[in-house]
Design a protein around this motif. Sequence first.
Motif, PDB file in Angstrom:
ATOM      1  N   TYR A  94       4.839   0.972  -9.658  1.00 52.62           N
ATOM      2  CA  TYR A  94       4.110   2.202  -9.046  1.00 52.62           C
ATOM      3  C   TYR A  94       3.213   2.615 -10.139  1.00 52.62           C
ATOM      4  O   TYR A  94       3.720   3.069 -11.176  1.00 52.62           O
ATOM      5  CB  TYR A  94       4.837   3.236  -8.642  1.00 52.62           C
ATOM      6  CG  TYR A  94       4.175   4.319  -7.992  1.00 52.62           C
ATOM      7  CD1 TYR A  94       4.110   4.566  -6.581  1.00 52.62           C
ATOM      8  CD2 TYR A  94       3.633   5.481  -8.681  1.00 52.62           C
ATOM      9  CE1 TYR A  94       3.370   5.681  -6.105  1.00 52.62           C
ATOM     10  CE2 TYR A  94       2.889   6.411  -8.288  1.00 52.62           C
ATOM     11  CZ  TYR A  94       2.945   6.486  -6.701  1.00 52.62           C
ATOM     12  OH  TYR A  94       2.138   7.919  -6.171  1.00 52.62           O
ATOM     13  N   ILE A  95       1.796   2.687  -9.727  1.00 49.13           N
ATOM     14  CA  ILE A  95       0.762   3.060 -10.797  1.00 49.13           C
ATOM     15  C   ILE A  95       0.032   4.187 -10.237  1.00 49.13           C
ATOM     16  O   ILE A  95      -0.778   3.815  -9.247  1.00 49.13           O
ATOM     17  CB  ILE A  95       0.016   1.766 -11.342  1.00 49.13           C
ATOM     18  CG1 ILE A  95       0.707   0.755 -11.832  1.00 49.13           C
ATOM     19  CG2 ILE A  95      -1.218   2.155 -12.348  1.00 49.13           C
ATOM     20  CD1 ILE A  95      -0.040  -0.489 -11.983  1.00 49.13           C
ATOM     21  N   ALA A  96       0.146   5.370 -10.741  1.00 50.60           N
ATOM     22  CA  ALA A  96      -0.643   6.480 -10.179  1.00 50.60           C
ATOM     23  C   ALA A  96      -2.043   6.346 -10.209  1.00 50.60           C
ATOM     24  O   ALA A  96      -2.682   5.755 -10.954  1.00 50.60           O
ATOM     25  CB  ALA A  96      -0.171   7.676 -10.724  1.00 50.60           C
ATOM     26  N   GLU A 131       0.861  -1.199   0.103  1.00 43.45           N
ATOM     27  CA  GLU A 131      -0.068  -0.066   0.114  1.00 43.45           C
ATOM     28  C   GLU A 131       0.988   1.338   0.020  1.00 43.45           C
ATOM     29  O   GLU A 131       1.953   1.481   0.636  1.00 43.45           O
ATOM     30  CB  GLU A 131      -0.989   0.013   1.189  1.00 43.45           C
ATOM     31  CG  GLU A 131      -1.921  -1.095   1.209  1.00 43.45           C
ATOM     32  CD  GLU A 131      -2.981  -0.967   2.285  1.00 43.45           C
ATOM     33  OE1 GLU A 131      -2.974   0.170   2.995  1.00 43.45           O
ATOM     34  OE2 GLU A 131      -3.915  -1.704   2.566  1.00 43.45           O
ATOM     35  N   SER A 132       0.468   2.337  -0.852  1.00 41.55           N
ATOM     36  CA  SER A 132       1.290   3.454  -0.934  1.00 41.55           C
ATOM     37  C   SER A 132       0.126   4.541  -1.378  1.00 41.55           C
ATOM     38  O   SER A 132      -1.007   4.372  -1.315  1.00 41.55           O
ATOM     39  CB  SER A 132       2.317   3.450  -1.927  1.00 41.55           C
ATOM     40  OG  SER A 132       1.771   3.439  -3.253  1.00 41.55           O
ATOM     41  N   ASP A 133       0.696   5.712  -1.634  1.00 43.43           N
ATOM     42  CA  ASP A 133      -0.185   6.811  -2.261  1.00 43.43           C
ATOM     43  C   ASP A 133      -0.382   6.447  -3.787  1.00 43.43           C
ATOM     44  O   ASP A 133      -1.155   7.271  -4.360  1.00 43.43           O
ATOM     45  CB  ASP A 133       0.509   8.177  -2.272  1.00 43.43           C
ATOM     46  CG  ASP A 133       1.701   8.169  -2.736  1.00 43.43           C
ATOM     47  OD1 ASP A 133       2.237   7.413  -3.577  1.00 43.43           O
ATOM     48  OD2 ASP A 133       2.224   9.349  -2.784  1.00 43.43           O
ATOM     49  N   ALA A 134      -0.162   5.430  -4.425  1.00 38.36           N
ATOM     50  CA  ALA A 134      -0.374   4.981  -5.550  1.00 38.36           C
ATOM     51  C   ALA A 134      -1.738   4.337  -5.575  1.00 38.36           C
ATOM     52  O   ALA A 134      -2.122   3.786  -4.415  1.00 38.36           O
ATOM     53  CB  ALA A 134       0.724   4.201  -6.298  1.00 38.36           C
ATOM     54  N   SER A 135      -2.336   4.200  -6.804  1.00 39.34           N
ATOM     55  CA  SER A 135      -3.471   3.384  -6.920  1.00 39.34           C
ATOM     56  C   SER A 135      -3.128   1.815  -6.817  1.00 39.34           C
ATOM     57  O   SER A 135      -3.881   1.054  -6.396  1.00 39.34           O
ATOM     58  CB  SER A 135      -4.179   3.636  -8.283  1.00 39.34           C
ATOM     59  OG  SER A 135      -3.559   3.423  -9.294  1.00 39.34           O
ATOM     60  N   LYS A 136      -2.003   1.629  -7.325  1.00 35.45           N
ATOM     61  CA  LYS A 136      -1.554   0.156  -7.304  1.00 35.45           C
ATOM     62  C   LYS A 136      -0.158   0.272  -7.357  1.00 35.45           C
ATOM     63  O   LYS A 136       0.744   1.212  -7.808  1.00 35.45           O
ATOM     64  CB  LYS A 136      -2.016  -0.669  -8.272  1.00 35.45           C
ATOM     65  CG  LYS A 136      -1.324  -2.033  -8.336  1.00 35.45           C
ATOM     66  CD  LYS A 136      -2.008  -2.567  -9.564  1.00 35.45           C
ATOM     67  CE  LYS A 136      -1.503  -4.222  -9.651  1.00 35.45           C
ATOM     68  NZ  LYS A 136      -2.127  -4.782 -10.744  1.00 35.45           N
ATOM     69  N   SER A 137       0.588  -0.277  -6.176  1.00 33.90           N
ATOM     70  CA  SER A 137       2.150  -0.411  -6.143  1.00 33.90           C
ATOM     71  C   SER A 137       2.462  -1.829  -5.785  1.00 33.90           C
ATOM     72  O   SER A 137       1.872  -2.343  -4.667  1.00 33.90           O
ATOM     73  CB  SER A 137       2.654   0.668  -5.165  1.00 33.90           C
ATOM     74  OG  SER A 137       2.041   0.688  -4.045  1.00 33.90           O
TER      75      SER A 137
END
Length: 455
Positions: A453-455, A108-114
């Motif tokens: 990392y996918i924004a 989990e991160s601030d990306a939509s998917k990471s």
Amino acid sequence: MTITSINPATNQPIKEYTLATDAEAKEVLEKAENTFQKWKKTEFQERSERMKKAAEVLRSNKIKYAAIMTQEMGKTLSSAEAEVEKCAWVCEYYADNAEQFLQDEMIESDASKSFVSFQPMGVILAVMPWNFPFWQVFRFAAPALMAGNVAVLKHASNVPHSAELIQEVFEEAGFPKHLFTNLWISGKQVEKLIENPIIKAVTLTGSEKAGAAVASKAAQNIKKAVLELGGSDAYLILENADLDLAAEKCAESRLLNSGQSCIGAKRFIVIDKVYDEFLQKFRSKMAEAVLGDPTKKETTLAPMARTDLRDELHEQVQESVKKGAKILIGGEIPDLPGAYYPATILTDVKQGMPAYEEELFGPVASVIRASNEQEAIEIANDSKFGLGSGVFTSDLSRGERIAKNELEAGSSFVNQYVKSDPRLPFGGIKISGFGRELSHYGIREFVNVKTVYIA
């Protein structure tokens, strides 16, 4: 330029092999790289099927492979057959588990998917030793190939036939040609291979001198290295130990593979209260070793791999005696034609002696007296090596505490001698090396740990 394999039981030459030229070695790397470009795209299922087939090939040819190992480096036939079985095990282990070990890890991160993905690196150079001619190679090759890499092997010069047969195993198992290539080259040629941009990383099992040279060259070329080097494993025998068990396991570990194992027990640190009793039992177990022809069933202590190695070991024993050590049993070169050395126990071993400071790579045990647990731990850690270690005690919680928190080593075993297992990570600290082989840690040494990392 050639190399000649010698039978250590007779000192008679077996066969001569021609080393590859620099141009031939370069061609091997180029073919390996071409193969990698296709192999990295294969599915785990395909890799798994072929790795399981490699295990089948090993088992169906176990007697043949064992005979070659015995002829080239002198180990007993029974231990050589067990080595082939272990190689089959590691092939099956990674065939069954590689996909799980290398599956994407969602984070989990601030990306939509990471997530983290594990991608193969490319062509890996393996510089391998002679003491376990098949196992040392397969414990690297099985995870490396299952991860999607390609391997080039520079094996020890005294086991060239074993090296040839290992390549044949992978080819007979249906792996693509040039996926695993044996390359007969000199030590000097290794540096040129590391400099070649096709080689992405290098793994070496061997002496600290060889490891330092390879790691230095890899660093100069900004390439990863994994090193499994020497060891002078210390075993603590505490005052509440089962002395019969301790004597049995310590002798077995010290004499395993004629004492030519990096993780073989080397230093035995005994609490004063049980010193005399342990020493008597240990001497009895060591004296049971039957020195002789490795092809005969009654032999339990085979010759060492080469006469020069035997002579170096004897010099370490003699130098230790000059400095005050005492020979309890053994310590004399027998009147036999091969590289034989008897089961030997040195007592009164202290700082400044080779038996205390150096690795004794043969069937020689160093017994050291300690007044209490703390002193025993200090003696165990008073070493430049840090590969394996052991504790013998009837108090398992005490043994666990010492093994986990006190002993400076990559492995610490309680009431058992140190041994490698595909399910457990293997490697050392200090000058015993860095990096890990086996388990999920080992297969991740030669991959690109990639963040996606996918924004």
